[in-house]
Design a protein around this motif. Sequence first.
Motif: not given
Lengths: 424, 462
Positions: A43-44, A46, A50, A392, A395-396, A399
């Motif tokens: 998860l991290f 990715d 990204k 995207i 967005a990453s 995050i």
Amino acid sequence: MTDQLSQAELVRKSLKRRYRKERRFRAYGIAAIAIALSALVVLFADIVGKGATGFMKTTLDLQVELDGEMMYLDDATDERQLKMADFVEPLVQALLKEIPSATESDRDAVADLINPYASVTLRDALKENPEWLNTTRSMSFLAHTDVDVYVKHAGDDAYSIKLSQQQQRWVDQLVEKGIVETSFNDTFFKNGDSRDPSKAGILGAIIGSLLTMIVTLALSFPIGVAAAIYLEEFAPQNKLTDFIEVNINNLAAVPSIIFGLLGLAVFINLFGMPRSVPVVGGLVLTLMTLPTIIISSRAAIKSVPPSIREAAEGIGASKMQVVLHHVLPLAMPGMLTGSIIGMAQALGETAPLLLIGMVAFIVDVPEGFFDSATVLPVQVFLWAGSPELAFIERASAAIMVLLAFLIGMNALAIWLRKRLERRW
Amino acid sequence: MQPANLLILTLALVVIAYGLGYARSRSLAMPLGGIRHLKSLPFYYGARAALWCGIPALLVLALWAAFQGKVIQMLVIGSLPVDMIPDSEGAASLLLSKISNVASGALPPGFVDAPIAQAAERLQELRSQSRLYMTALVIAVAVLAGFLGWLRIRPRLNARAQVESILKWIFFSCAALAILTTVGIIFSVAFETFRFFQKISFIDFIFGSQWSPQTALRADQVAAEGAFGMIPLFTGTLLISFIAMLVAVPVGLLSAIYLSEYANKRVRSIVKPMLEMLAGIPTVVYGFFAALTVAPFISDLAASVGIDASSQSALAAGGVMGIMIIPFVSSLSDDVINAVPQTLRDGSLALGATQSETMKKVIFPAALPGIMGGVLLAVSRAIGETMIVVMAAGLAANLTANPLETVTTVTVQIVTLLTGDQEFDSAKTLAAFALGAMLFLATLLLNVIALKIVRKYREQYD
């Protein structure tokens, strides 16, 4: 019965199998942990993979000739003239000069390399420095999003490159000459949302989150602590107290989206409060985090040993004085820790805020509690739903900023606990 | 004055009231021979004056701020000419937003009918009047009540007892807010749900197998009748939750067993916080991960072995949701396993059982009720989870058990029906509240059962 194996023999024979089973069982446990942790790592990885490029921007360093005749501008202090003047042409001309292979007929293709907002940057610069008119200045402008994507992700199949072959060759030349450059994306931290990925930033969302969190903290901490004090110290053993406790425990497990429905029906439709403002968001999140804060504050109060209370009562303190002067200060670190964790939850919460309208597209950075705003997780949601891959990437990156805040808050909670908590 | 500024002003008044009360109690005590002749310490006289000043003023402020919006709206609508008064709530909200757009300057007054422009002016006027009245009233109440409280300070007054009992009432009302919240939830969903069932029959909602929440804009529109059967949503929610449980329960349970029975202290101190980290990641991040990484991966993988998989498969949403729930299951099972008395463990080991045999044949059966309770809590969390499914599951309400197809869930539909502009009395909007009511009831039921099981189990070994 000599041909029958003795009991001990049977056990010994089965031992190997049983030990194998034991090892297998242990391996299952390790595998389970490995799955969980690898999910975390993937998860991290990715998100970072990204979003790392989201922290970079692509700019064009141009020698712009601010020719008044070309721009239809002879007085840069005149507002009306500034509105009418052509700020695109100098940029295109400056870029054309840097691309020898491009002719005047390629003008449109060249112009497409420049960000649509670059002319606004130029106008603002000229408005601030009217004396620049009719001089040549070296300035840096945002490149078009398509250029940004091409420079960052030329070999990546996931991204579709929208530049033509010819434009790609030009950009390659410009990169070589050092005109097209990538640098740290300060725009991302200075702007609100935008339709253009290159210009989109998270400042609006961060301020929105901050305002919402201020409302949430200012309401939920005092109310939660007061409720915990009442339930632990003053509540009589009766049906009402039981009912309150059952309610708190159930509210802690109610899905967060239900609080969004509550906010929509009560705060917006019943009270007529405006949509998508931090105050309403803060109120909804307060109701949502209150059970968490009450439960952890009660645990903190419980952990204060009775001897403290007895000693204070022994020298004549009233019940309220015992609580406010002795129990509360000693329980405070635990309460703070619980509240910070509750706040971290609220900061990452999205669903209830969608229902009270904090999903609107808002360009301006909010300035007060009653301004339309969005929050960081909702901004992530909005960008993640965009078909453009450049969003995207943003967005990453958003995050990562969000996770940085959360990790910071949790680290603060752990530090507080280690630093201030006393073992009795 | 803005409510926020007024709040600050009121707090300033409270501080002043405290200072004046404090000073008055001291000056009353001086002729008597010092503060030992006061019934309470000067602090309590000050605090009493501050409470007298603050509580009524803040109540007035809160009530005014809460209701002014609605009252102004009603007054503005009422001031319109009779033929323009809207007949439905939907039309009213449309009209109001138009009026407020004119009032805020977003819409030039020349573009709208004269009555609306007048209404906008009226709105502006009412707003500034409301602010003025609110400021005046709050300050008046604060000063008056504070003055009364200040006036009534006497050396014999037991200020401490009064302050303490007021504080106790404040604490009580904070605790009672939990009841108010629950009541608020129940009323807000129950009321709209009731209105929904006036439009759509209860039987159709519960047993209908068709979900397509369109309502006609015009009466003659094709497919004017929307279908509101919640079975596809229900099965979709169950399918995704089931997949999530398939991931979360084995992984969570086995890691809890390993951590509590096998791992040494050091491993535990590292692995446990890392597992907890999974619980701290915001759901929107999981949703992002599911929608943009896991779902394409699954559909590519399925395509490479020749199976057709949707790009918004239930498997992606469910699997990622399972990862999110792992720490939830593992920490609950950890508690339960640790609560099994050591004597059971020692007894089994003394008979020569291996650790895994002890675990499987003794501890696990003993802990089973507690674990079941934990799993039920996890299920209730899975069906209430919103962001992952909103981002990774689809909108198409398919009635299917195939995890590679798109399904939709109750929470997805609530969000879709309620985001964006909406009329408040269309069946579509009300349907969201009916779904919310179902969701609330289902999770409540699961939680109550689970908590009961867990509590019963705990008592068994206490």
